[in-house]
Write a protein that holds these residues in place. Structure first.
Motif, short mmCIF file in Angstrom:
data_model
loop_
_atom_site.label_atom_id
_atom_site.label_comp_id
_atom_site.label_asym_id
_atom_site.label_seq_id
_atom_site.Cartn_x
_atom_site.Cartn_y
_atom_site.Cartn_z
N PHE A 132 8.15 7.46 2.77
CA PHE A 132 7.03 6.74 3.39
C PHE A 132 5.84 7.68 3.62
CE2 PHE A 132 9.95 3.41 5.63
CZ PHE A 132 10.14 2.79 4.41
N MET A 133 6.13 8.87 4.14
CA MET A 133 5.06 9.81 4.44
C MET A 133 4.32 10.24 3.17
SD MET A 133 4.88 10.26 7.75
CE MET A 133 4.34 11.88 8.29
N CYS A 134 5.08 10.52 2.10
CA CYS A 134 4.44 10.90 0.83
C CYS A 134 3.58 9.76 0.28
CB CYS A 134 5.50 11.33 -0.18
SG CYS A 134 6.23 12.93 0.15
N TRP A 135 4.12 8.56 0.32
CA TRP A 135 3.36 7.40 -0.17
C TRP A 135 2.08 7.21 0.65
CZ3 TRP A 135 7.85 3.38 -1.10
CH2 TRP A 135 8.37 3.58 -2.39
N LEU A 136 2.21 7.35 1.98
CA LEU A 136 1.03 7.18 2.83
C LEU A 136 -0.04 8.21 2.48
CD1 LEU A 136 2.70 6.51 6.32
CD2 LEU A 136 1.33 4.90 4.99
N TYR A 137 0.39 9.44 2.19
CA TYR A 137 -0.57 10.50 1.90
C TYR A 137 -1.19 10.34 0.51
CZ TYR A 137 -2.53 15.18 1.35
OH TYR A 137 -3.38 16.23 1.12
N TYR A 138 -0.35 10.11 -0.49
CA TYR A 138 -0.86 10.12 -1.87
C TYR A 138 -1.42 8.77 -2.32
CZ TYR A 138 1.17 14.74 -2.46
OH TYR A 138 1.45 16.08 -2.33
N LYS A 139 -1.03 7.68 -1.69
CA LYS A 139 -1.48 6.35 -2.16
C LYS A 139 -2.37 5.63 -1.15
CE LYS A 139 -1.37 3.35 -5.50
NZ LYS A 139 -1.85 3.69 -6.85
N PHE A 140 -2.13 5.86 0.15
CA PHE A 140 -2.82 5.03 1.14
C PHE A 140 -3.67 5.83 2.12
CE2 PHE A 140 0.97 2.69 -0.18
CZ PHE A 140 0.41 1.49 -0.59
N GLU A 141 -3.86 7.12 1.88
CA GLU A 141 -4.64 7.95 2.81
C GLU A 141 -6.06 7.44 2.97
OE1 GLU A 141 -7.11 10.92 4.55
OE2 GLU A 141 -7.30 10.17 2.48
N ARG A 142 -6.61 6.86 1.91
CA ARG A 142 -8.01 6.40 1.94
C ARG A 142 -8.24 5.27 2.94
NH1 ARG A 142 -9.58 2.29 -2.76
NH2 ARG A 142 -11.60 2.80 -1.85
N ILE A 143 -7.16 4.54 3.31
CA ILE A 143 -7.34 3.44 4.28
C ILE A 143 -6.73 3.76 5.64
CG2 ILE A 143 -7.45 1.69 2.47
CD1 ILE A 143 -4.58 0.86 3.32
N ALA A 144 -6.19 5.00 5.77
CA ALA A 144 -5.51 5.34 7.03
C ALA A 144 -6.44 5.21 8.23
CB ALA A 144 -4.93 6.75 6.95
N ASN A 145 -7.69 5.63 8.08
CA ASN A 145 -8.62 5.57 9.20
C ASN A 145 -9.33 4.22 9.32
OD1 ASN A 145 -10.11 6.01 6.84
ND2 ASN A 145 -11.81 6.91 8.00
N LEU A 146 -8.94 3.24 8.46
CA LEU A 146 -9.53 1.89 8.54
C LEU A 146 -8.57 0.88 9.15
CD1 LEU A 146 -11.13 1.71 4.95
CD2 LEU A 146 -12.24 2.35 7.09
N LEU A 147 -7.30 1.28 9.32
CA LEU A 147 -6.28 0.35 9.82
C LEU A 147 -6.65 -0.16 11.21
CD1 LEU A 147 -3.13 2.36 8.71
CD2 LEU A 147 -3.93 0.20 7.72
N GLY A 148 -6.59 -1.48 11.34
CA GLY A 148 -6.87 -2.08 12.65
C GLY A 148 -8.33 -2.18 13.00
N GLU A 149 -9.22 -1.77 12.10
CA GLU A 149 -10.65 -1.90 12.35
C GLU A 149 -11.06 -3.37 12.26
OE1 GLU A 149 -12.98 0.68 13.11
OE2 GLU A 149 -11.06 1.70 13.49
N ASN A 150 -12.24 -3.68 12.76
CA ASN A 150 -12.69 -5.08 12.75
C ASN A 150 -12.74 -5.65 11.34
OD1 ASN A 150 -13.50 -7.35 14.24
ND2 ASN A 150 -15.64 -7.00 13.68
N LYS A 151 -13.16 -4.80 10.39
CA LYS A 151 -13.14 -5.20 8.98
C LYS A 151 -11.88 -4.61 8.36
CE LYS A 151 -16.07 -5.37 4.87
NZ LYS A 151 -17.36 -4.92 4.26
N LEU A 152 -10.83 -5.42 8.34
CA LEU A 152 -9.51 -4.93 7.95
C LEU A 152 -9.49 -4.50 6.48
CD1 LEU A 152 -7.26 -7.62 9.65
CD2 LEU A 152 -7.49 -5.24 10.35
N PRO A 153 -8.80 -3.38 6.17
CA PRO A 153 -8.63 -3.00 4.77
C PRO A 153 -7.68 -3.97 4.05
CG PRO A 153 -7.36 -1.54 6.17
CD PRO A 153 -8.16 -2.42 7.09
N LYS A 154 -7.77 -4.01 2.69
CA LYS A 154 -6.97 -4.94 1.90
C LYS A 154 -6.08 -4.16 0.93
CE LYS A 154 -9.75 -8.17 3.54
NZ LYS A 154 -9.37 -8.91 4.75
#
Length: 756
Positions: A132-154
């Motif tokens: 999970f940690m590797c996937w979060l870093y290599y695939k989803f890091e670009r949206i990590a700081n957008l999670l839960g924001e008013n304009k939700l990432p997709k």
């Protein structure tokens, strides 16, 4: 953590978090397709590209380099606690804020705890955590700081998700993002992982069907790129648009006459109408109604173009004036060619015309079997007409002026249909008149308004002068209607009813020639009429030898074939190569670029057939073109024989021309009989003449008692039947073969008992 909710409509995905009930997220899988779903996927894809992650195929498992880097940064420790996971996320994904990190840590912990309760040991939990940690870093890091924001990432996932992928996606959804799974093969594989659909919801909508063949995110990407390219091609859009037919009252000519200033008041709209009127309301007044319509339009200073039957095709000069290059892409071609559309005195009208041109061309691009070569030809054709007619329709245009284009007769030509659609989307009233209900107009357009009347009338030319107006009486129109009843598909024909014909050569026994020879064409096998074209079953044969070597009977049988409409050749060759022929000097001018230059021929001072009926002139020239196209004579389009063909056929003997002029395609056809009794060879020109007459509709017979080679020497393929009827006989002389006089006097015995 965020709760998963159900949507009410697809657009709920694009609502901001503050406007959602319970500040929820959406996690859906899509197993079917509608047009609305297709549009949603395209919009969702575009949103995910900007602020999200798109997965096409499985997420790659961490490789050795990924794992080594993780171990170097994070070490080998693992604890099954929220505090440990939160601390690790702060080090591993530092861009996340405290709120995001807390949600993510709780979500990962809950997922691992579910795995522990299902029987997974600590080592398995550690492996899942590291994945999970590797996937979060290599695939989803670009949206990590957008999670839960008013304009939700997709997140958009295409394919069949694996177990651990689904678990991670569920972690991300609970941490604050929307997710859509595209499952082209249905839901069966997914339900083996989440049988009760606890992690995601299945989309259900009315009319859902299987995804179209070949549907993919790659196709969606291509369509989005195509749409972006189209916008680039359109450039600056016009500020005015068409309001077509929305204002009309459905009153035909009255709508066209209505002043453009009273049609509407919106300054951003030009108000035009677009009509097709089938049939006529009143035969007695129709011609006068047409005349009065154009008269009133001109009196009101409306710019008017009237076309009879078909729009004249672009000339070579018009085509050559279109600036163009070689193109690899349709978008590049349309962008470049649209630069030929110019109206410098009013840039707004120029933009309207360019938009209309691009609109109809992009519609045409969607047709089956369309390719860049075909589309380029259509675009060039269209631009030629735009340039030609804008001078007449818009000599000095300004809002809210609307020109008028009237097309008399049905639209059948593909390029014509395209041009009509173009005109209907610029400041032009378009009127298609189809008064003859026996003809059909091929135009189909969503903007078109149609009126139909039950009465039919043949009108060949739009009346523009008072001398053109001829009012038919009731008796006259009644006679025309009676004609259509009697002479349509009844086997009864008017004199010279048809102007077009094609011949086919009958394969017969020799004895059948005597039977068919004097029979009218309409009684012969395979005669037919279809769409105004007659199929002529004709005889084209060579008769070799003399039956039983009985010369006198041979000539008697031949004499019975000679009629008043038979052209007989006794001298070989009939056309000598050395004979003067003025057409030879102009043959290369009359035939260029693989086409017979009909206009040039007809306007030339040496053209010999200008006195013939117009349809018969066309018949001659059509068969001349056909003869060359099919290369029936050896050497055609190889060594210049085509020019010999042209000069021969445009210099026919007067007697043959007269036979062609009187030829009625449904009655007895003219004859051509050629005798070759000696050893002189037939000339190339004689062979050309014979083949041409066969195409025109003559019966053609060659009598060759010697059996020697004759006309076939110059033919590229077998065009005629050869009948071997007896022994070869030499040195015969052709006797007088004048038609036998009819014996009108009979004795009383013959009248009672008949001839014996």
């Amino acid at each position: 953590m965020f709760v998963h909710n159900k949507i009410q409509k697809l657009n709920d995905f694009f609502a901001e978090l503050d406007s959602r009930p319970d500040k929820c997220v959406y996690f859906y899988r899509i197993n079917g397709y509608t047009e609305e779903i297709g549009q949603f996927i395209q919009k969702y894809y575009a949103t995910a590209r900007l602020s999200g992650v798109i997965i096409e195929g499985r997420i790659p498992n961490p490789d050795e380099k990924n794992l080594d880097y993780y171990e170097e940064i994070m070490g080998r420790n693992f604890q099954m606690s929220v505090a440990f996971i939160s601390y690790s996320l702060k080090k591993w994904l530092p861009r996340m804020n405290d709120y995001q990190r807390e949600n993510m840590a709780n979500s990962i912990y809950n997922t691992l705890d579910t795995l522990r309760k299902s029987g997974k040991n600590d080592n398995m939990l550690k492996n899942a955590y590291i994945k999970f940690m590797c996937w979060l870093y290599y695939k989803f890091e670009r949206i990590a700081n957008l999670l839960g924001e008013n304009k939700l990432p997709k997140i958009l996932y295409e394919g069949e998700v694996s177990n651990y992928e689904l678990l991670l996606l569920n972690v991300l959804a609970s941490a604050g993002c929307d997710i859509v799974l595209l499952q082209y093969n249905g839901d069966a594989k997914y339900l083996t992982l989440d049988a009760s659909s606890q992690m995601s919801d299945s989309l259900t909508m009315p009319g859902m069907q299987a995804f179209p063949q070949g549907f993919s995110l790659k196709r969606v990407r291509d369509e989005i790129q195509h749409a972006l390219n189209k916008e680039r091609i359109y450039g600056t859009r016009p500020q005015i648009v068409n309001c077509t037919n929305a204002w009309i009252e459905g009153k035909g000519f009255c709508d066209f006459k209505k002043s453009v200033t009273t049609r509407g008041e919106d300054p951003k709209l030009f108000y035009n109408c677009y009509y097709r009127i089938n049939g006529v309301e009143d035969k007695r007044t129709y011609i006068n109604d047409l005349y009065q319509l154009q008269l009133e339009l001109r009196n009101n200073n409306r710019k008017l173009v009237i076309i009879n039957e078909t729009i004249p095709p672009p000339t070579m000069e018009e085509i050559e004036a279109v600036k163009r290059k070689n193109y690899a892409k349709i978008e590049d071609m349309l962008l470049d060619l649209s630069s030929n559309i110019r109206y410098t005195t009013n840039i707004e009208l120029q933009r309207v015309m360019i938009k209309s041109f691009l609109d109809v061309m992009f519609q045409e691009e969607k047709l089956p079997d369309m390719n860049i070569r075909k589309l380029t030809n259509k675009a060039v054709h269209l631009i030629c007409w735009i340039v030609r007619y804008q001078k007449e329709l818009f000599p000095d245009w300004k809002m809210p002026e609307v020109g008028c284009f009237i097309h008399l007769g049905p639209c059948k030509n593909e390029n014509e249909l395209l041009f009509i659609k173009f005109l209907a989307r610029i400041p032009v009233d378009v009127l298609i008149l189809n008064p003859n209900l026996n003809t059909k107009c091929s135009l189909e357009d969503s903007l078109l308004y149609e009126i139909s009347f039950s009465e039919s009338l043949q009108v060949d030319r739009y009346p523009q002068e008072s001398t053109d107006v001829q009012m038919g009486t009731i008796a006259y129109h009644a006679e025309r209607e009676l004609d259509s009843i009697i002479y349509q598909d009844t086997g009864i024909y008017r004199n010279q009813q048809y102007g077009k014909a094609n011949s086919i050569t009958l394969q017969t026994m020799y004895e059948e020639i005597q039977i068919l020879w004097k029979e009218e064409l309409k009684y012969r096998p395979n005669f037919s009429t279809d769409n105004g074209v007659v199929l002529l079953p004709v005889i084209f044969a060579k008769i070799s030898g003399v039956k039983d070597a009985m010369v006198s009977k041979y000539w008697t049988a031949i004499r019975e074939l000679i009629t008043d409409d038979t052209f007989v050749v006794k001298t070989v060759p009939y056309i000598d190569t050395t004979m003067p022929n003025v057409i030879k000097n102009f043959a290369t001018e009359f035939y260029k670029n693989g086409r017979l230059q009909k206009k040039t021929i007809k306007e030339h001072s040496s053209y010999p057939y200008g006195f013939l009926r117009e349809e018969m002139q066309e018949h001659i020239l059509d068969k001349l073109q056909l003869m060359i196209d099919q290369k029936l004579i050896k050497g055609t389009l190889e060594n210049g024989t085509e020019y010999t063909i042209v000069s021969t056929i445009l210099n026919l003997p007067k007697e043959i021309v007269r036979l062609i002029q009187k030829f009625d395609f449904t009655k007895a056809n003219p004859k051509f009989v050629y005798f070759n009794t000696g050893e002189k060879m037939i000339s190339l020109e004689d062979s050309i003449l014979a083949v041409f007459l066969n195409l025109v509709g003559f019966d053609v017979l060659f009598f060759v008692p010697t059996g020697y080679q004759s006309v076939e020497k110059y033919l590229n393929k077998r065009l005629m039947e050869e009948h071997q009827i007896g022994e070869y006989v030499y040195d015969l002389r052709v006797p007088n073969l004048s038609p036998l006089p009819a014996n009108t006097k009979t004795s009383w015995r013959e009248r009672i008992f008949g001839k014996r």
